[in-house]
Write a protein that holds these residues in place. Sequence first.
Motif, PDB file in Angstrom:
ATOM      1  N   THR A 309     -16.073-102.920  66.906  1.00  0.00           N
ATOM      2  CA  THR A 309     -15.153-101.494  66.830  1.00  0.00           C
ATOM      3  C   THR A 309     -14.935-101.097  65.445  1.00  0.00           C
ATOM      4  N   TYR A 310     -15.076-102.147  64.393  1.00  0.00           N
ATOM      5  CA  TYR A 310     -14.742-101.609  63.196  1.00  0.00           C
ATOM      6  C   TYR A 310     -15.839-101.727  62.007  1.00  0.00           C
ATOM      7  N   HIS A 311     -16.852-101.843  62.482  1.00  0.00           N
ATOM      8  CA  HIS A 311     -18.197-101.952  61.450  1.00  0.00           C
ATOM      9  C   HIS A 311     -19.407-101.249  62.081  1.00  0.00           C
ATOM     10  N   SER A 312     -19.880-100.518  61.291  1.00  0.00           N
ATOM     11  CA  SER A 312     -20.788 -99.530  61.617  1.00  0.00           C
ATOM     12  C   SER A 312     -22.063 -99.652  61.196  1.00  0.00           C
ATOM     13  N   GLY A 313     -22.320-100.834  60.658  1.00  0.00           N
ATOM     14  CA  GLY A 313     -23.603-101.469  59.912  1.00  0.00           C
ATOM     15  C   GLY A 313     -23.374-101.034  58.277  1.00  0.00           C
ATOM     16  N   GLY A 314     -23.530-102.102  57.610  1.00  0.00           N
ATOM     17  CA  GLY A 314     -23.582-102.089  56.019  1.00  0.00           C
ATOM     18  C   GLY A 314     -24.758-101.326  55.535  1.00  0.00           C
ATOM     19  N   CYS A 315     -25.622-101.125  56.108  1.00  0.00           N
ATOM     20  CA  CYS A 315     -27.044-100.547  55.388  1.00  0.00           C
ATOM     21  C   CYS A 315     -27.041 -99.173  55.849  1.00  0.00           C
ATOM     22  N   PRO A 316     -27.410 -98.348  54.672  1.00  0.00           N
ATOM     23  CA  PRO A 316     -27.801 -96.731  55.172  1.00  0.00           C
ATOM     24  C   PRO A 316     -28.658 -96.660  56.339  1.00  0.00           C
ATOM     25  N   GLY A 327     -18.562 -85.804  67.247  1.00  0.00           N
ATOM     26  CA  GLY A 327     -17.402 -86.014  68.452  1.00  0.00           C
ATOM     27  C   GLY A 327     -16.005 -86.150  67.596  1.00  0.00           C
ATOM     28  N   GLY A 328     -15.923 -85.803  66.338  1.00  0.00           N
ATOM     29  CA  GLY A 328     -14.568 -86.133  65.696  1.00  0.00           C
ATOM     30  C   GLY A 328     -14.354 -87.477  65.224  1.00  0.00           C
ATOM     31  N   GLY A 329     -15.520 -88.261  65.233  1.00  0.00           N
ATOM     32  CA  GLY A 329     -15.648 -89.785  64.772  1.00  0.00           C
ATOM     33  C   GLY A 329     -15.799 -90.844  65.988  1.00  0.00           C
ATOM     34  N   THR A 330     -16.579 -91.524  65.926  1.00  0.00           N
ATOM     35  CA  THR A 330     -16.927 -92.748  67.079  1.00  0.00           C
ATOM     36  C   THR A 330     -17.011 -93.924  66.402  1.00  0.00           C
ATOM     37  N   ASN A 331     -17.650 -94.900  67.247  1.00  0.00           N
ATOM     38  CA  ASN A 331     -17.793 -96.325  66.579  1.00  0.00           C
ATOM     39  C   ASN A 331     -18.764 -97.030  67.765  1.00  0.00           C
ATOM     40  N   ASN A 332     -19.098 -98.120  67.130  1.00  0.00           N
ATOM     41  CA  ASN A 332     -20.429 -98.786  68.004  1.00  0.00           C
ATOM     42  C   ASN A 332     -19.897 -99.049  69.449  1.00  0.00           C
ATOM     43  N   ALA A 333     -18.729 -99.446  69.720  1.00  0.00           N
ATOM     44  CA  ALA A 333     -18.271 -99.622  70.951  1.00  0.00           C
ATOM     45  C   ALA A 333     -18.441 -98.362  72.085  1.00  0.00           C
ATOM     46  N   GLU A 334     -18.196 -97.376  71.408  1.00  0.00           N
ATOM     47  CA  GLU A 334     -18.376 -95.858  72.175  1.00  0.00           C
ATOM     48  C   GLU A 334     -19.616 -95.684  72.362  1.00  0.00           C
ATOM     49  N   LEU A 335     -20.644 -95.880  71.134  1.00  0.00           N
ATOM     50  CA  LEU A 335     -21.899 -95.842  71.505  1.00  0.00           C
ATOM     51  C   LEU A 335     -22.728 -96.732  72.247  1.00  0.00           C
ATOM     52  N   ALA A 336     -22.284 -97.843  72.217  1.00  0.00           N
ATOM     53  CA  ALA A 336     -22.724 -98.799  73.314  1.00  0.00           C
ATOM     54  C   ALA A 336     -22.356 -98.293  74.618  1.00  0.00           C
ATOM     55  N   ALA A 337     -21.011 -97.991  75.027  1.00  0.00           N
ATOM     56  CA  ALA A 337     -20.720 -97.478  76.276  1.00  0.00           C
ATOM     57  C   ALA A 337     -21.624 -96.371  76.738  1.00  0.00           C
ATOM     58  N   MET A 338     -22.316 -95.524  75.899  1.00  0.00           N
ATOM     59  CA  MET A 338     -23.336 -94.673  76.341  1.00  0.00           C
ATOM     60  C   MET A 338     -24.555 -95.116  77.311  1.00  0.00           C
ATOM     61  N   ALA A 339     -24.488 -96.536  77.310  1.00  0.00           N
ATOM     62  CA  ALA A 339     -25.621 -97.147  78.267  1.00  0.00           C
ATOM     63  C   ALA A 339     -25.129 -97.116  79.390  1.00  0.00           C
ATOM     64  N   ALA A 340     -24.041 -96.935  80.014  1.00  0.00           N
ATOM     65  CA  ALA A 340     -23.295 -97.028  81.327  1.00  0.00           C
ATOM     66  C   ALA A 340     -24.187 -95.996  82.142  1.00  0.00           C
TER      67      ALA A 340
END
Length: 469
Positions: A309-316, A327-340
């Motif tokens: 939830t708090y790390h988006s990947g340290g590499c550009p 969407g006003g800001g998101t994170n990897n947990a919400e991106l992962a949820a798009m698999a549903a």
Amino acid sequence: MFKKLRLLAIGLLLTSAAQAQTSDEQYREPLQQVLDEIQQRYGVKIRPDAAMVKDKYVTYAQWRFRPDVDETLRNVLGPLDYQAAKTGDKTYKLKTYQYHLKTPEEGAAQLQELAARYHDQASWEQRKAELRSCMWSALRLAPMPPKPASKPIVTNKRDYDGYSVENVALETLPGVYMTGSLYRPLKPKGKIPVVISPDGHFGDGRYRPDAQKRCATLARMGAMVYSYDLFAWGESTLQFKPEDHRRSLAMTVQALNGLRALDFLLAQKNADKDRVAVTGGSGGGSQTMLLTALDDRIKVSVPVVMLSTYHSGGCPCESGMPVHLCGGGTNNAELAAMAAPRPLLAVTDGGDWTAQTPEVAMPYLKTIYGYYGQPDLVQNAHFPKEGHDYGASKRQAMYQFMTQHLGLNPRMAEDAAGQLDESKVTVEKQEQQLVFGPKGEKLPANAIHSFEALQDLFNQNAPQGQAKQ
């Protein structure tokens, strides 16, 4: 004695500076001087890089002090885009602003705020559509660049115990080549599942033994697997400098490469379009989540040591394009949820930013999958005593999940005791896996050789009126 004199001198200097400065000079003081006072006042040690403090100044310096040292450091360093990272009880190290990294508490709070925006399948689907549209644009892949008409370059087929390997290069943009290894079962029957394997930032790239074992074992179980290089890693360095990997456009190229890899596998005559999976670890885990969010052709997803939830990947190459601002800001947990509601296995551990995923992200993901009546299709394999890798235990968890949802045949890779056995995989040397030869002598003549030429390709593809980058 010397230490006392030094502190006295610093105190006199700061007193003098404070008296001399006014709002007309913005109470301006050298950063090093301010850090010295913070160390003296709060009894802490701060380790800056000399280059980070040279010729740097803090405006309204004395006005930024607070009773709490951490709040003071945030006030002082924030305008300079610096942060103080704790290295011990009272020790800190200066770092540039880590835009991709929040605190665990901030990540959890953001996820809670995001979850409050939707409450059922319809409202979630609306949010998902908003995110996906923005993500395509943020990656500069709307519209998608035209696909080159060239055929895949396939060389050097090797047959092993239950599987074969071929070296394959795909022209993903005019003059831009992605290289990888294609693993196939030796005796496929009918339509077979396909798996793309984006690589992460582990040493030796896709050539390392654990990557070969993973892909070959999946092939022995009946899948066709394409393991491919990161941009500006491996054979990609025949065209681009290694430092180009840390430029924002690398994120776009890697997403495009993954989509082209899917095109390639699904064009194989025995590919089963209903059984398509992606799995990768670390940076490959970032690509796994991103590709699954973008492309519904992917039916099964296994991101490894990256869902946080708090790390988006340290590499550009993972966060260089503004995908996480959609969407006003998101994170990897919400991106992962798009698999549903497609099956998803998050593999996590106790030694990195995925340590809190079981308690924080998984209940959220279960809720999203529950909107479809399928909460059991999202799973978590957590290894609290392990670290950041795609090690043997993590691979075993992935094999079981892939077997369940891709219809693989584990018996083809089991030992006498019924355990999945990687020992029959032949670990090759890097030279055997090169598409373009040991010195790159087989690289096609139309290959481009600069990052600037790559940028030109994207600028040519930009919609009319869109600003060039």
